[in-house]
Design a protein around this motif. Sequence first.
Motif, short mmCIF file in Angstrom:
data_model
loop_
_atom_site.label_atom_id
_atom_site.label_comp_id
_atom_site.label_asym_id
_atom_site.label_seq_id
_atom_site.Cartn_x
_atom_site.Cartn_y
_atom_site.Cartn_z
N VAL A 1 -19.61 9.60 -1.24
CA VAL A 1 -18.14 9.60 -1.25
C VAL A 1 -17.62 10.02 -2.63
O VAL A 1 -18.19 9.66 -3.65
CB VAL A 1 -17.60 8.21 -0.86
N GLU A 2 -16.53 10.78 -2.63
CA GLU A 2 -15.91 11.23 -3.89
C GLU A 2 -14.49 10.71 -4.04
O GLU A 2 -14.00 10.58 -5.16
CB GLU A 2 -15.91 12.77 -3.97
N ASN A 3 -13.81 10.43 -2.94
CA ASN A 3 -12.44 9.91 -2.98
C ASN A 3 -12.33 8.61 -2.20
O ASN A 3 -12.74 8.54 -1.04
CB ASN A 3 -11.44 10.92 -2.37
N LEU A 4 -11.79 7.58 -2.84
CA LEU A 4 -11.52 6.31 -2.19
C LEU A 4 -10.01 6.20 -1.98
O LEU A 4 -9.24 6.24 -2.94
CB LEU A 4 -12.02 5.14 -3.04
N ILE A 5 -9.61 6.06 -0.72
CA ILE A 5 -8.19 6.00 -0.36
C ILE A 5 -7.90 4.57 0.10
O ILE A 5 -8.60 4.04 0.97
CB ILE A 5 -7.86 7.00 0.77
N ILE A 6 -6.87 3.96 -0.46
CA ILE A 6 -6.60 2.54 -0.19
C ILE A 6 -5.17 2.37 0.32
O ILE A 6 -4.23 2.91 -0.27
CB ILE A 6 -6.79 1.70 -1.48
N ASN A 7 -5.04 1.61 1.38
CA ASN A 7 -3.70 1.29 1.87
C ASN A 7 -3.01 0.34 0.89
O ASN A 7 -3.60 -0.65 0.45
CB ASN A 7 -3.79 0.65 3.26
N ARG A 8 -1.77 0.64 0.57
CA ARG A 8 -1.02 -0.12 -0.45
C ARG A 8 -0.94 -1.62 -0.12
O ARG A 8 -0.94 -2.46 -1.03
CB ARG A 8 0.38 0.47 -0.59
N LYS A 9 -0.90 -1.97 1.16
CA LYS A 9 -0.74 -3.37 1.55
C LYS A 9 -1.90 -4.25 1.10
O LYS A 9 -1.74 -5.46 0.94
CB LYS A 9 -0.57 -3.48 3.07
N ILE A 10 -3.08 -3.66 0.92
CA ILE A 10 -4.24 -4.47 0.53
C ILE A 10 -4.71 -4.14 -0.89
O ILE A 10 -5.77 -4.62 -1.31
CB ILE A 10 -5.42 -4.27 1.51
N LEU A 11 -3.94 -3.36 -1.62
CA LEU A 11 -4.37 -2.92 -2.96
C LEU A 11 -4.70 -4.11 -3.86
O LEU A 11 -5.77 -4.17 -4.47
CB LEU A 11 -3.29 -2.04 -3.60
N GLY A 12 -3.78 -5.08 -3.93
CA GLY A 12 -3.97 -6.21 -4.83
C GLY A 12 -5.12 -7.11 -4.43
O GLY A 12 -5.77 -7.73 -5.28
N LYS A 13 -5.38 -7.19 -3.14
CA LYS A 13 -6.44 -8.05 -2.64
C LYS A 13 -7.81 -7.38 -2.70
O LYS A 13 -8.82 -7.99 -3.07
CB LYS A 13 -6.12 -8.46 -1.20
N PHE A 14 -7.85 -6.10 -2.35
CA PHE A 14 -9.12 -5.39 -2.23
C PHE A 14 -9.59 -4.74 -3.53
O PHE A 14 -10.76 -4.86 -3.91
CB PHE A 14 -8.99 -4.31 -1.14
N PHE A 15 -8.69 -4.04 -4.22
CA PHE A 15 -9.15 -3.16 -5.28
C PHE A 15 -9.72 -3.87 -6.51
O PHE A 15 -10.69 -3.38 -7.09
CB PHE A 15 -8.03 -2.18 -5.69
N PRO A 16 -9.18 -5.01 -6.96
CA PRO A 16 -9.81 -5.65 -8.13
C PRO A 16 -11.29 -5.95 -7.90
O PRO A 16 -12.12 -5.71 -8.77
CB PRO A 16 -8.99 -6.92 -8.32
N ARG A 17 -11.62 -6.47 -6.73
CA ARG A 17 -13.02 -6.79 -6.44
C ARG A 17 -13.86 -5.52 -6.28
O ARG A 17 -15.00 -5.45 -6.73
CB ARG A 17 -13.10 -7.65 -5.17
#
Length: 441
Positions: free
Chosen positions: A263-279
């Motif tokens: 994978v080269e691009n990780l696309i994240i839905n804004r609704k879970i950004l704070g919950k998912f992305f730090p970890r």
Amino acid sequence: MSTEVLDYAEEKVNRARKVLRELTSLRTQIKNRALLLAGELMDSKRDFIKRENAKDVEYAKSLGLSDALIDRLVLNDKRIDGMIKILRDVASLQDPVGEITKMWTLPNGLKVGKMRVPLGVVFIVYESRPNVTVEASALCMKSSNAVILRGGKEAINSNRALVEILREASKMAGFPEDAIQFIDRPEREIVWELLQMEGKIDVAIPRGGESLIKAVAEKAKIPVIKHYKGVCNIYVDDEADLNKAYHIVYNAKVQRPSVCNAVENLIINRKILGKFFPRMAYILGRAGVELRCDEESLKVINSDPRLHFVRAVPAREEDYYEEFLDLILAVKVVDSLEEAIEFIEKYGSKHSDAIITENYTKAMKFLNEVDSAAVYVNASTRFTDGNEFGLGAEMGISTDKIHARGPMALEELTIQKFIIFGNGQIRDGVGVPEDIMRDLF
């Protein structure tokens, strides 16, 4: 180009073409026997293979090639075992040649069908990895194609040794050894000449870096099956199982970053950004991954002291088009599945893309609308591989929109032709006039 080089190229092609009719009618048992014998010979000639490979490794080091490229060149016992497994796996697969895939009867009584036949003479150009010699030869042997192999000069001794074994096994099994041709000279002019041979070589398959594939595509007058690069994307939906997401993203980026299905691009839905992305950032950071983030995702990292060690920089527009082939991952935040699909359409390379979601409707929309060779739901893009898909091996991964798309294995090395069974039918009832028939002597 010298006459000598031209004569050399033409001789290789003529030898390959001469055996095509014999290949087409060859019994499956003979093909399987040749493959299994090749595996046995490879096993018994390990020392010979490793000795020839050592010459190539030494040469590669003298050229100053990177450790990663040298590693791809090395043939150790584990990799020889892998090549033997490929030969056995391909031998165990169903023979596609002669398979009638469809048959129907017309109102006039004609029976029309489609039957799989070999492509013909296949020219494969590849770099570094000698195991491609075995993969390509095995698939072409089983699918009754003749193959012309042209590996990189850095692997010439290894490739020559493997071809010698394959041809020896072919001869022992009654398989035409001239169906395996090897370009054992380094001149690039030979490649350019072969790519001009319309009517003699049926298809070219370049397998390697983007520059090689572009050069082959630009110079060829014959059909080329290609993929330029693998810009693979993973979209983490707001209805994703985040535990699955952590493992899938980690695997797709970290397990083997230097391959086209990473994978080269990780696309994240804004609704879970704070919950998912730090970890997720913590996990990737611990693995040494550099993150190239859009404004929102970079703010998440910079505002969390627990992520101080994570290498994160602002993403540039061109980063989202980039096949990094390294521990680098671009990150993009989106509002919806629609926006994620639009992002993939713009920046992806139509190779492999995945959605992580527990919502069936969203999963099906992603499968239907993402226009790529392989589209996943809740799985790593790293599975885009002929062997992983149960195809035995692959010639490469096609992102073209032709008969072959995705991992190109046995079935993709055949093409369908129409076969028609009749009983004297003529079109529009126009036959020989009765008066002429009466006058026949």
